[in-house]
Scaffold this active site. Structure first.
Site, PDB file in Angstrom:
ATOM      1  N   MET A  31      33.425  44.181  31.074  1.00 39.50           N
ATOM      2  CA  MET A  31      34.711  44.319  30.093  1.00 39.50           C
ATOM      3  C   MET A  31      34.583  43.099  29.102  1.00 39.50           C
ATOM      4  O   MET A  31      35.845  42.683  28.380  1.00 39.50           O
ATOM      5  CB  MET A  31      35.968  44.190  30.996  1.00 39.50           C
ATOM      6  N   TYR A  33      34.612  38.963  27.462  1.00 41.27           N
ATOM      7  CA  TYR A  33      34.960  37.516  27.795  1.00 41.27           C
ATOM      8  C   TYR A  33      34.001  36.875  28.796  1.00 41.27           C
ATOM      9  O   TYR A  33      34.415  36.672  30.037  1.00 41.27           O
ATOM     10  CB  TYR A  33      36.418  37.638  28.332  1.00 41.27           C
ATOM     11  N   HIS A  35      31.500  35.092  31.455  1.00 42.48           N
ATOM     12  CA  HIS A  35      31.364  33.942  32.075  1.00 42.48           C
ATOM     13  C   HIS A  35      30.155  33.924  33.127  1.00 42.48           C
ATOM     14  O   HIS A  35      29.382  34.618  32.859  1.00 42.48           O
ATOM     15  CB  HIS A  35      32.743  33.818  32.927  1.00 42.48           C
ATOM     16  N   HIS A  38      29.019  36.748  34.774  1.00 45.44           N
ATOM     17  CA  HIS A  38      28.304  37.680  34.183  1.00 45.44           C
ATOM     18  C   HIS A  38      26.919  37.342  33.833  1.00 45.44           C
ATOM     19  O   HIS A  38      25.708  38.300  33.899  1.00 45.44           O
ATOM     20  CB  HIS A  38      28.986  38.074  32.718  1.00 45.44           C
ATOM     21  N   ASP A 151      33.779  41.637  43.026  1.00 47.21           N
ATOM     22  CA  ASP A 151      34.755  42.765  42.986  1.00 47.21           C
ATOM     23  C   ASP A 151      34.109  43.666  43.911  1.00 47.21           C
ATOM     24  O   ASP A 151      33.309  44.564  43.934  1.00 47.21           O
ATOM     25  CB  ASP A 151      34.684  43.662  41.615  1.00 47.21           C
ATOM     26  N   GLN A 154      35.041  47.382  44.392  1.00 46.04           N
ATOM     27  CA  GLN A 154      34.326  48.102  43.179  1.00 46.04           C
ATOM     28  C   GLN A 154      32.750  48.448  43.641  1.00 46.04           C
ATOM     29  O   GLN A 154      32.559  49.531  43.321  1.00 46.04           O
ATOM     30  CB  GLN A 154      34.670  47.154  41.905  1.00 46.04           C
ATOM     31  N   SER A 187      37.208  36.440  34.379  1.00 45.16           N
ATOM     32  CA  SER A 187      37.621  36.384  33.049  1.00 45.16           C
ATOM     33  C   SER A 187      39.121  36.107  33.259  1.00 45.16           C
ATOM     34  O   SER A 187      40.056  35.596  32.174  1.00 45.16           O
ATOM     35  CB  SER A 187      37.442  37.753  32.422  1.00 45.16           C
ATOM     36  N   ARG A 188      40.095  36.790  34.206  1.00 44.00           N
ATOM     37  CA  ARG A 188      41.279  36.115  34.433  1.00 44.00           C
ATOM     38  C   ARG A 188      41.780  34.923  34.741  1.00 44.00           C
ATOM     39  O   ARG A 188      42.910  34.594  34.475  1.00 44.00           O
ATOM     40  CB  ARG A 188      42.139  37.490  35.356  1.00 44.00           C
TER      41      ARG A 188
HETATM   42  O1  PAF Z   1      33.839  44.972  36.965  1.00 46.21           O
HETATM   43  C1  PAF Z   1      34.268  45.050  35.456  1.00 46.21           C
HETATM   44  O2  PAF Z   1      34.379  44.540  34.771  1.00 46.21           O
HETATM   45  C2  PAF Z   1      34.750  46.706  35.295  1.00 46.21           C
HETATM   46  O3  PAF Z   1      35.348  47.077  36.312  1.00 46.21           O
HETATM   47  C3  PAF Z   1      33.664  47.529  34.838  1.00 46.21           C
HETATM   48  C4  PAF Z   1      32.528  47.797  36.175  1.00 46.21           C
HETATM   49  C5  PAF Z   1      32.686  46.988  33.466  1.00 46.21           C
HETATM   50  C6  PAF Z   1      34.029  48.852  34.697  1.00 46.21           C
HETATM   51  O4  PAF Z   1      35.051  48.885  33.265  1.00 46.21           O
END
Ligand code: PAF
Length: 282
Positions: A31, A33, A35, A38, A151, A154, A187-188
């Protein structure tokens, strides 16, 4: 050739070309921004694949009505520069209308897994995540796609969706990247002021204390472990603990005693900043 494209059709064309050349495609959805977390996903993808695609899309369907969709940090020029330096092959930055045109109706939900932990506090969140991830996987059709353990829920849910729906992609989980003091990169984190930034560390401290009790003190009673973790967070003051739980990595179900392959997950709120973290005990 321009690295950044905005249209699905352009992605498909570039992927077709890379495939024709026999390239292994790696994909890192984000998403933005960007860091260090990523960047570690991108570097892993670069190591394992020949053609690396990154997407930046702040996905509206994974934010609740009172969540931070509008104020989520965005800086595409900065991100683009980072991705150029990392020699990413293709950057996909779609408009919301490209992904969810008027009349859009289809959503994907991994039942049960999506309703617990984060799902209790963010109803509909994983439905939005699964929908966008499936759409992006269908657009890019990568061989491998990379997600952070930061995450964890997720990642586990996406693995389950990929298995259940027979999606031909390998999901690769990458270690959480932390700041020097242990705070998980997010990012938060930019939302935190100095005082909040210091308080934020209490979640990681609680997780580390639980890990220490399991590994060094041989405590395996989860109720006891959680109580001790909660104490660490309460001691901080000004921090709301949303949940702290120990579950099985395989199916996210809670355990009473520590067994093989569990994960301790937690979420806190400091002011209106919500942070999550976890530690795997394998
Ligand atoms: O982890 C994230 O940044 C988001 O949840 C993702 C996997 C890009 C889906 O929008």
């Amino acid at each position: 050739m321009e690295m950044m494209v905005r249209r699905i059709e352009e992605v498909r064309e570039r992927i077709r070309y890379a495939r024709k050349k026999g390239k292994v495609i790696g994909f890192v959805p984000t998403m933005g921004y960007l860091h260090k977390g990523h960047i570690s996903l991108i570097r892993r993808a670069k190591e394992e694949c020949d053609f690396v695609v990154v997407s930046i899309f702040v996905n509206p369907t994974q934010f609740g009505p009172s969540e931070d969709y509008n104020r989520y940090p965005r800086d595409i020029e900065r991100d683009k520069k980072i991705l150029q330096d990392e020699k990413v092959d293709l950057l996909f930055v779609p408009e919301v209308s490209e992904i969810y045109p008027e009349g859009y109706k289809t959503f994907v939900n991994v039942e049960k897994y999506s309703e617990i932990l984060e799902g209790k506090f963010r109803p509909g969140h994983f439905r939005g995540v699964c929908t966008i991830v499936l759409k992006l996987l269908n657009i890019v059709q990568p061989d491998k796609s990379y997600f952070g353990w930061k995450d964890a829920q997720q990642l586990i849910i996406i693995k389950k969706m990929v298995e259940d729906l027979n999606i031909p992609v390998e999901i690769v989980g990458c270690e959480t990247i932390r700041e020097d003091d242990g705070l998980a990169c997010s990012s938060r984190n930019v939302y935190l002021n100095r005082e909040q930034r210091e308080k934020a560390l209490c979640l990681y401290k609680a997780l580390k204390r639980i890990e220490e009790m399991i590994k060094k003190e041989n405590v395996n009673d989860c109720e006891k472990l959680i109580a001790e973790g909660e104490k660490v967070i309460k001691k901080e003051g000004g921090v709301e603990l949303q949940y702290l739980e120990i579950v099985r990595i395989s199916d996210l179900l809670p355990v009473e005693k520590i067994e093989k392959d569990v994960i301790v997950l937690g979420a806190i709120k400091i002011g209106d900043v919500r942070l999550i973290d976890n530690l795997r005990i394998e």
